[in-house]
Design a protein around this motif. Structure first.
Motif, PDB file in Angstrom:
ATOM      1  N   CYS A 184      26.672  45.760  25.936  1.00 39.54           N
ATOM      2  CA  CYS A 184      27.451  44.768  25.204  1.00 39.54           C
ATOM      3  C   CYS A 184      26.778  43.404  25.283  1.00 39.54           C
ATOM      4  O   CYS A 184      26.205  43.046  26.312  1.00 39.54           O
ATOM      5  CB  CYS A 184      28.861  44.698  25.802  1.00 39.54           C
ATOM      6  SG  CYS A 184      29.927  43.436  25.113  1.00 39.54           S
ATOM      7  N   ASP A 185      26.843  42.657  24.188  1.00 43.68           N
ATOM      8  CA  ASP A 185      26.499  41.238  24.205  1.00 43.68           C
ATOM      9  C   ASP A 185      27.802  40.494  23.961  1.00 43.68           C
ATOM     10  O   ASP A 185      28.323  40.495  22.842  1.00 43.68           O
ATOM     11  CB  ASP A 185      25.470  40.919  23.114  1.00 43.68           C
ATOM     12  CG  ASP A 185      25.023  39.458  23.144  1.00 43.68           C
ATOM     13  OD1 ASP A 185      25.760  38.616  23.695  1.00 43.68           O
ATOM     14  OD2 ASP A 185      23.944  39.155  22.596  1.00 43.68           O
ATOM     15  N   ALA A 186      28.360  39.902  25.009  1.00 44.06           N
ATOM     16  CA  ALA A 186      29.699  39.306  24.937  1.00 44.06           C
ATOM     17  C   ALA A 186      29.785  38.163  23.937  1.00 44.06           C
ATOM     18  O   ALA A 186      30.881  37.763  23.549  1.00 44.06           O
ATOM     19  CB  ALA A 186      30.131  38.813  26.315  1.00 44.06           C
ATOM     20  N   ARG A 187      28.653  37.655  23.488  1.00 44.27           N
ATOM     21  CA  ARG A 187      28.663  36.567  22.505  1.00 44.27           C
ATOM     22  C   ARG A 187      28.927  37.090  21.093  1.00 44.27           C
ATOM     23  O   ARG A 187      29.260  36.306  20.206  1.00 44.27           O
ATOM     24  CB  ARG A 187      27.323  35.832  22.522  1.00 44.27           C
ATOM     25  CG  ARG A 187      26.960  35.219  23.870  1.00 44.27           C
ATOM     26  CD  ARG A 187      25.514  34.774  23.874  1.00 44.27           C
ATOM     27  NE  ARG A 187      24.610  35.911  23.665  1.00 44.27           N
ATOM     28  CZ  ARG A 187      23.283  35.803  23.570  1.00 44.27           C
ATOM     29  NH1 ARG A 187      22.722  34.609  23.697  1.00 44.27           N
ATOM     30  NH2 ARG A 187      22.532  36.878  23.376  1.00 44.27           N
ATOM     31  N   ARG A 188      28.764  38.390  20.900  1.00 45.12           N
ATOM     32  CA  ARG A 188      28.850  38.992  19.563  1.00 45.12           C
ATOM     33  C   ARG A 188      30.200  39.657  19.365  1.00 45.12           C
ATOM     34  O   ARG A 188      30.575  40.543  20.130  1.00 45.12           O
ATOM     35  CB  ARG A 188      27.743  40.027  19.372  1.00 45.12           C
ATOM     36  CG  ARG A 188      26.345  39.535  19.745  1.00 45.12           C
ATOM     37  CD  ARG A 188      25.883  38.408  18.867  1.00 45.12           C
ATOM     38  NE  ARG A 188      24.519  37.992  19.175  1.00 45.12           N
ATOM     39  CZ  ARG A 188      23.925  36.922  18.668  1.00 45.12           C
ATOM     40  NH1 ARG A 188      24.588  36.154  17.807  1.00 45.12           N
ATOM     41  NH2 ARG A 188      22.691  36.609  19.014  1.00 45.12           N
ATOM     42  N   ARG A 189      30.907  39.244  18.342  1.00 47.88           N
ATOM     43  CA  ARG A 189      32.243  39.784  18.083  1.00 47.88           C
ATOM     44  C   ARG A 189      32.221  41.301  17.930  1.00 47.88           C
ATOM     45  O   ARG A 189      33.041  42.003  18.510  1.00 47.88           O
ATOM     46  CB  ARG A 189      32.837  39.134  16.836  1.00 47.88           C
ATOM     47  CG  ARG A 189      34.180  39.745  16.440  1.00 47.88           C
ATOM     48  CD  ARG A 189      34.775  39.057  15.222  1.00 47.88           C
ATOM     49  NE  ARG A 189      35.931  39.774  14.729  1.00 47.88           N
ATOM     50  CZ  ARG A 189      37.160  39.663  15.237  1.00 47.88           C
ATOM     51  NH1 ARG A 189      37.381  38.856  16.246  1.00 47.88           N
ATOM     52  NH2 ARG A 189      38.158  40.353  14.738  1.00 47.88           N
ATOM     53  N   ARG A 190      31.287  41.814  17.149  1.00 47.69           N
ATOM     54  CA  ARG A 190      31.263  43.260  16.907  1.00 47.69           C
ATOM     55  C   ARG A 190      31.011  44.032  18.194  1.00 47.69           C
ATOM     56  O   ARG A 190      31.663  45.045  18.454  1.00 47.69           O
ATOM     57  CB  ARG A 190      30.199  43.612  15.864  1.00 47.69           C
ATOM     58  CG  ARG A 190      30.132  45.107  15.540  1.00 47.69           C
ATOM     59  CD  ARG A 190      29.108  45.386  14.465  1.00 47.69           C
ATOM     60  NE  ARG A 190      29.519  44.812  13.196  1.00 47.69           N
ATOM     61  CZ  ARG A 190      30.331  45.423  12.311  1.00 47.69           C
ATOM     62  NH1 ARG A 190      30.829  46.616  12.604  1.00 47.69           N
ATOM     63  NH2 ARG A 190      30.635  44.856  11.180  1.00 47.69           N
ATOM     64  N   ALA A 191      30.073  43.553  19.013  1.00 53.93           N
ATOM     65  CA  ALA A 191      29.770  44.246  20.260  1.00 53.93           C
ATOM     66  C   ALA A 191      30.966  44.208  21.209  1.00 53.93           C
ATOM     67  O   ALA A 191      31.288  45.210  21.863  1.00 53.93           O
ATOM     68  CB  ALA A 191      28.549  43.606  20.924  1.00 53.93           C
TER      69      ALA A 191
END
Length: 213
Positions: A184-191
């Motif tokens: 996960c990249d917590a900055r990305r909404r989709r992720a």
């Protein structure tokens, strides 16, 4: 089953949210409370902020000299604030399901707050930073004491080592084979949304297995 394609409430014909997102569509039939936990600085506040359809509630305070020697900032260059009570956000996964997200403080001295935040929660998303994997061990021990189903989201930072496989992480964290582990990249909404969908699917499957037949 909650599919990614159904994760936006605006996909329901004639059921779009108001522009400010404050109100739920009248198709919502179920609300689910989830916790987002993890060690200090793993990205809990960032994840809730990236995915929440409302302005998230945050209880961040500026870190002062009082935390020197108490909060380990190794590998966290630039971190100047910390959550002292909780984060709160909301995401409508599909026309019938809304998630209420409660983020917990990561430091041990705030763990007494977990008891109240965990009340009524159906599952937990555990955020992990592989640069400081050992910081997650005590967090996982706390979850085992509470018996809540959880999924693990490995948050990617710019300098996160990329050579760890899911199997490597599962062994290092001593996880059961069925415990979901997602990148996960917590900055990305989709992720962030996809990590929550994985947790919801796991919680649903676990609950179905526990229903008496």
């Amino acid at each position: 089953m909650v599919s990614a394609s159904s994760a936006d409430p605006r996909l329901a014909p004639g059921r779009a949210l108001p522009p400010d997102g404050r109100y739920l569509p009248d198709t919502v039939e179920r609300a689910v409370k989830l916790l987002v936990v993890g060690a200090f600085g793993v990205g809990k506040t960032t994840l809730i902020g990236s995915v929440s359809e409302i302005t998230p509630l945050r209880t961040e305070e500026v870190m002062t000299e009082e935390s020197a020697g108490v909060d380990d900032l190794a590998g966290l260059a630039g971190k100047t604030t910390t959550t002292v009570a909780m984060d709160f956000g909301r995401i409508t996964l599909n026309p019938g399901l809304v998630l209420y997200l409660f983020g917990t403080p990561g430091q041990r001295r705030f763990w007494d707050l977990w008891e109240g935040l965990a009340e009524g929660a159906l599952g937990v998303l555990v955020m992990v930073d592989t640069r400081r994997l050992e910081d997650s061990f005590e967090v996982l021990e706390q979850l085992e004491l509470r018996g809540l189903p959880f999924a693990v989201a490995v948050n990617h930072f710019p300098d996160t080592p990329r050579h760890h496989t899911v199997d490597d992480l599962r062994r290092a964290l001593d996880l059961l084979d069925e415990t979901p582990v997602v990148m996960c990249d917590a900055r990305r909404r989709r992720a962030s949304r996809d990590a929550l969908i994985t947790l919801v699917e796991y919680v649903s499957a676990t609950a179905a297995q526990e229903v008496p037949r």
